[in-house]
Write a protein that holds these residues in place. Structure first.
Motif, PDB file in Angstrom:
ATOM      1  N   ARG A 133     -29.783   2.396 -44.533  1.00 49.97           N
ATOM      2  CA  ARG A 133     -29.275   3.498 -43.707  1.00 49.97           C
ATOM      3  C   ARG A 133     -28.755   4.642 -44.571  1.00 49.97           C
ATOM      4  O   ARG A 133     -28.963   5.822 -44.254  1.00 49.97           O
ATOM      5  N   GLU A 136     -31.248   7.091 -45.580  1.00 49.62           N
ATOM      6  CA  GLU A 136     -31.605   8.043 -44.527  1.00 49.62           C
ATOM      7  C   GLU A 136     -30.563   9.147 -44.374  1.00 49.62           C
ATOM      8  O   GLU A 136     -30.870  10.226 -43.861  1.00 49.62           O
ATOM      9  N   LEU A 137     -29.340   8.888 -44.818  1.00 45.24           N
ATOM     10  CA  LEU A 137     -28.250   9.845 -44.633  1.00 45.24           C
ATOM     11  C   LEU A 137     -28.021  10.762 -45.831  1.00 45.24           C
ATOM     12  O   LEU A 137     -27.338  11.779 -45.700  1.00 45.24           O
ATOM     13  N   ASP A 139     -29.481  13.037 -47.484  1.00 46.62           N
ATOM     14  CA  ASP A 139     -29.823  14.456 -47.493  1.00 46.62           C
ATOM     15  C   ASP A 139     -28.987  15.269 -46.504  1.00 46.62           C
ATOM     16  O   ASP A 139     -29.166  16.487 -46.388  1.00 46.62           O
ATOM     17  N   ARG A 140     -28.088  14.619 -45.801  1.00 43.33           N
ATOM     18  CA  ARG A 140     -27.175  15.320 -44.892  1.00 43.33           C
ATOM     19  C   ARG A 140     -25.862  15.626 -45.624  1.00 43.33           C
ATOM     20  O   ARG A 140     -25.601  15.141 -46.721  1.00 43.33           O
TER      21      ARG A 140
END
Length: 257
Positions: A133, A136-137, A139-140
């Motif tokens: 997870r 997936e996070l 780049d935020r």
């Protein structure tokens, strides 16, 4: 700010809620809430936090685990749990609107584990899901906080020699943290504190562990690259004396510009 409260109702009884309010944070991540939605609301009633927005993931097992994100800013999207761990009360994401900019705040509570047992297998499975997870996070604008129940290096554990081979200081656990840091996640406290012992965030209630600062650094603030560039300061809220402790953990506070 992130804090393992060791039970929100116990924290209220010990005066910890007043301490948390006094820090004047914008966002507060909690672990080991150990409460239902109603019990959490009752614990916060009468405090400044009562008017804050709350994202809460209690455990399906009453009185265990539980994580939450409290924010004085609006909360948009909320994600509860990780694959295979949807109802464990160990992972919650809240996307907070900070002056029109969305920031994803995660509160995570990793299993304590026990080397060579199914409890350790659960911990490794959770760490795998957590890493997937986080990939997936990254780049935020995102921050992953919480009690990871792992000391990354000997700098993070006072009695590291006596804890070799034990959960919390296993090389297999440490490899997960290393992989996250190598992928770009910033261990804010370690990067700011430098190559020093500690600062520790957990001490046993027993014996003289707290007085002797014989602790573990297991509570983390991990920033995605975009947020890490904006860190201004950090603080570990270690109590001034054993008698002033309201949890066996200390809160970690990070200011971003």
């Amino acid at each position: 700010m992130t804090a393992n409260v060791n039970g929100i109702r116990a924290t209220v009884r010990r005066g910890g809620l007043d301490w948390l309010v006094a820090q004047d944070a914008d966002v507060l991540a909690l672990q080991e809430v150990r409460a239902s939605d109603d019990q959490l609301a009752k614990a916060l009633a009468g405090s400044d936090f009562a008017s804050w927005q709350i994202a809460h993931a209690p455990s399906a097992t009453a009185g265990r685990a539980g994580v939450a994100v409290l924010s004085r800013h609006p909360i948009g999207e909320i994600v509860v749990g990780l694959p295979g761990f949807e109802d464990d009360g160990r992972w919650i994401e809240a996307t907070v609107d900070v002056a029109g900019v969305p920031v994803t705040v995660v509160s995570a509570y990793v299993h304590t584990g026990e080397a060579g047992t199914p409890k350790q297998d659960d911990k490794f499975a959770f760490l795998e899901a957590m890493g997937a997870r986080m990939a997936e996070l990254i780049d935020r604008d995102a921050v992953v906080t919480g009690d990871f129940n792992i000391c990354h290096t000997t700098r993070d554990l006072k009695n590291w020699k006596g804890n070799r081979g034990k959960s919390g200081f296993l090389p297999e656990e440490q490899k997960h943290l290393t992989s996250w840091f190598e992928s770009g996640w910033a261990d804010v406290v370690r990067e700011r504190a430098g190559d020093v012992d500690g600062p520790y965030t957990w001490w046993s209630w027993r014996g003289k562990a707290f007085d002797n600062d014989s602790g573990w650094r297991i509570d983390y603030v991990l920033d995605s690259p975009s947020l890490a560039a904006r860190v201004e300061r950090f603080e570990v809220g270690r109590a001034a004396a054993y008698s002033e402790r309201w949890s066996d953990h200390a809160a970690v506070v990070v200011d971003h510009g």
